[in-house]
Design an enzyme around this catalytic site. Sequence first.
Site, short mmCIF file in Angstrom:
data_model
loop_
_atom_site.label_atom_id
_atom_site.label_comp_id
_atom_site.label_asym_id
_atom_site.label_seq_id
_atom_site.Cartn_x
_atom_site.Cartn_y
_atom_site.Cartn_z
N ASP A 48 0.84 -1.20 0.00
CA ASP A 48 0.00 0.00 0.00
C ASP A 48 0.87 1.25 0.00
OD1 ASP A 48 -2.98 1.05 0.91
OD2 ASP A 48 -1.39 2.26 1.78
N TYR A 53 2.69 10.05 -0.42
CA TYR A 53 3.79 9.53 0.39
C TYR A 53 5.15 9.88 -0.23
CZ TYR A 53 0.22 6.48 2.54
OH TYR A 53 -0.89 5.97 3.17
N LYS A 78 -3.02 5.94 -4.07
CA LYS A 78 -4.10 6.85 -3.71
C LYS A 78 -3.96 8.20 -4.41
CE LYS A 78 -3.78 4.79 0.88
NZ LYS A 78 -2.37 4.38 0.79
N HIS A 111 -7.80 9.62 -1.31
CA HIS A 111 -7.06 9.56 -0.05
C HIS A 111 -7.87 10.10 1.13
CE1 HIS A 111 -2.61 9.30 1.38
NE2 HIS A 111 -3.43 8.93 2.33
N SER A 149 -10.77 6.47 1.15
CA SER A 149 -10.03 6.40 2.41
C SER A 149 -10.46 7.56 3.29
CB SER A 149 -8.52 6.47 2.14
OG SER A 149 -7.78 6.34 3.33
N SER A 198 -2.81 2.14 10.46
CA SER A 198 -2.34 2.37 11.83
C SER A 198 -2.93 1.35 12.80
CB SER A 198 -2.65 3.79 12.30
OG SER A 198 -1.99 4.75 11.51
N ASN A 250 4.97 -8.90 12.24
CA ASN A 250 3.63 -8.35 12.03
C ASN A 250 2.76 -9.24 11.16
OD1 ASN A 250 4.22 -6.10 13.57
ND2 ASN A 250 4.68 -4.78 11.82
#
Length: 273
Positions: A48, A53, A78, A111, A149, A198, A250
Amino acid sequence: MPALTDTFTMSNGLHIPKIGFGTWQIPSGSDAYDATKTAIEAGYRHIDTALAYGNEASVGEAVRDSGVPRDELFITTKLPAEVKTASGAREAFEESSRNLDLGHVDLYLIHAPWPWSDMGSDHRDGNVEVWKVFEELYDAGRTKSIGVSNFAVADLEDLLGRTDVVPQANQIRWFVGNTQDATTAFDREHDILTEGYSPLATGGLLENGTIAEIAAKYDKSVAQVAIRYLLEQDVLPLPKSTTPSRIAENADVDFVLSAEDVAALDALEDTTA
């Protein structure tokens, strides 16, 4: 690891890997390249990124260099939140396509429903204008799915009432104690996949004593329990790290939380604010 190979099925039938590797706040260049390549080597197949970014080119390079066939990878990017015109949306998509250099995009998101500099402002007309460009890109196969988003219920209701294609995904800030219940319920009702960015509250959950107690039962870390919690709720987690050991950790979430432990996590309130 099954958690990395399992998929959710979106409303259009497209399969999306259940865990995504997030690249927010990872600088372009070696940082983003190395982290993305490490994630792919660890088994992640869902990456992603976003034009905002500033690391799409590095992410795309890492994907191309990974040796994994393009059709085995799922790439999300995005449209910047500030872009609310059709011409701006077309230009931004072309820029992202050039940056990534991966052919099609798998999921393209608005976004946010408003510019970050003016959160909460009304850009409903702009979102509809942009979404119609998204529908064109989707129909042309340049992106395999489209979504949004940071959209809340009111944002989604307006968009659905004025456009043809229901978003296939809504990526929102979602973690233990911050589960955005109304938006998540609306997403489910309309067959919109909820993605949670997050999932560790940008590290804010890592010292949580209740989660730590639960994690000890399973011989897992707080991070692993926090990520597993999203999967238990059919929310797609997007953990982010630049540390190879944590990137692997993770994704090592092939365990099941008991109903009692899920209820305990459900009861937690957001203490990260």
